[in-house]
Design an enzyme around this catalytic site. Structure first.
Site, short mmCIF file in Angstrom:
data_model
loop_
_atom_site.label_atom_id
_atom_site.label_comp_id
_atom_site.label_asym_id
_atom_site.label_seq_id
_atom_site.Cartn_x
_atom_site.Cartn_y
_atom_site.Cartn_z
CB THR A 190 0.38 86.14 32.96
OG1 THR A 190 0.52 85.72 34.31
CG2 THR A 190 0.69 87.60 32.87
CD GLU A 276 5.24 78.78 25.21
OE1 GLU A 276 4.08 78.44 24.89
OE2 GLU A 276 5.84 79.73 24.68
CG ASN A 402 6.42 80.75 21.52
OD1 ASN A 402 5.22 80.93 21.67
ND2 ASN A 402 7.21 80.45 22.54
CB SER A 407 2.41 75.38 11.21
OG SER A 407 3.65 75.81 11.73
#
Length: 407
Positions: A190, A276, A402, A407
């Site tokens: 991970t 995150e 995420n 982009s």
């Protein structure tokens, strides 16, 4: 064992460098090089995902088949995963460029990539990056820090640790760095992690030591339930400490194993705490289990429960979610015997006793759960086995990060 300030350059004979090669948008550091002045024995552990990135396949070949390793080239921004033969060819090309500049064998160069899946590596930038990294190589603390910063993706902080120990009358140093923040889930491992040590040890025992500690460190971490295509931990040992080579599982091996466990536990916790969007490191300890396997299963089930993770974000002592997660884990236990506690720097509070809520203060519970590091302790009262898992809370920012990662 002594904890010191350091990373991959802490051990004798190791150098590192980091820079912005232009692979990522903006003037962001995105390439790192770790180099040993002497050839090393190497060990590695890799993702269990069937979809394996090209660097994973390359490194497995080097670790399992090459006699020594001496350098690691890592880029951030492009994962070189799902890139076919072209992507694997770029691993070979990267190793060739590094080998020529460093004047070492091509099959002693390990490579690693992290970032967006499906893109081919910009080899013009990568090749130039390797050539520019070599003159920057240094054994300094600052060089190690730059390397650790250069392998980050969505990480908010770089992750390093180092220790020294006495083996065979010699001072041995072990240091490491890792990156990991999202797409984090157990079963090896991970993240990307690079460990360096100047201990003299056989290749067989080095691999055994790494494989052993992974079970209780990286395999006990989860951020979001997704196991990456690029998960890799590499451990290089160059023998520069001058100790008698460790070839048997005796006292010297145990000393090194204990240090390796500590270093990788620290790195695993840094990954979980930097999940995150996370605001808290969430640690789960299962105690009183009848077997290690049962304790591992229960702790992992709790740590991966999205409802529990959301409750931790809300500082809500919603203990029913924890008991529920234990119940669907597949492990057998008596829910009417379970005790549950929450603990942090703000204190420790028993939430349930024998499967039933205590008369606890919601205000005190919220205070405990509002710290940056929170622990849940579940006692199933069946034996002496224990296990610890690490994760983080689930926040609004996880989705934001995420949703627009590419982009």
């Amino acid at each position: 064992m002594k904890i010191i300030d350091g990373g991959v350059t802490a051990a004798e004979g190791f150098q590192a460098a980091g820079l912005a090669a232009g692979i990522k948008k903006g003037n962001t550091k995105d390439m790192a090089l770790v180099y040993s002045e002497k050839p090393c024995v190497a060990a590695g552990t890799f993702t269990t995902n069937v979809v394996k990135a090209a660097p994973v396949k390359w490194d497995q070949h080097i670790v399992y088949e090459a006699p020594t390793a001496q350098a690691i080239v890592c880029n951030s921004g492009v994962a070189n995963a799902c890139t076919g033969e072209e992507g694997y060819g770029y691993c070979k090309e990267t190793a060739k460029i590094a080998a020529e500049v460093l004047q070492i064998p091509e099959d002693s160069v390990l490579v690693a990539s992290t970032g967006v899946i499906g893109k081919q590596l910009p080899m013009d930038l990568l090749g130039a990056g390797v050539k520019n990294l070599v003159p920057l190589l240094s054994h300094t603390r600052e060089a190690g820090k730059l390397a650790a910063q250069s392998i980050m993706t969505t990480d908010t902080v770089s992750k390093e640790v180092a220790v020294t120990m006495e083996i065979g009358g010699k001072t041995v140093t072990l240091g490491g760095m890792c990156k990991g923040s999202g797409m984090i889930h157990p079963n090896m491992c991970t993240m990307l992690g690079f460990l360096t040590t100047d201990v003299a040890i056989s290749k067989e025992l080095l691999q055994k030591a790494l494989s052993t500690v992974v079970k209780d460190t990286y395999n006990m971490v989860s951020v979001d339930g997704d196991t990456s295509t690029n998960d890799t931990v590499l451990l290089l040992a160059n023998g520069a400490a001058g100790n008698a080579e460790i070839t048997e599982e005796k006292e010297d091996y145990q000393t090194f194993l204990d240090a390796l466990l500590y270093v990788n536990t620290c790195l695993a916790k840094k990954i979980a705490g930097d999940g995150e969007g996370a605001t808290a490191l969430f640690e789960v300890k299962v105690v009183g289990a009848e077997s290690k396997e049962q304790a591992v299963t229960l702790s992992k089930s709790i740590i991966t429960s999205n409802l529990t993770k959301a409750a931790i974000f809300g500082h809500d002592a919603n203990w029913g979610r924890i008991l529920c997660a234990m119940g669907y884990s597949g492990a057998q236990f008596d829910p009417e015997k379970v005790d549950l506690y929450f603990e942090s720097k703000a204190g420790k509070l028993q939430i349930i006793k024998d499967g039933v809520a205590t008369d606890y203060s919601e205000e005190e519970a919220t205070k405990i759960l509002s710290e940056k590091e929170v622990t849940a302790i579940a006692d199933v009262k069946m034996g002496e086995a224990t296990a610890t898992a690490w994760g983080c809370d689930l926040t609004y920012d996880y989705v934001k990060i995420n949703a627009d990662y590419r982009s």
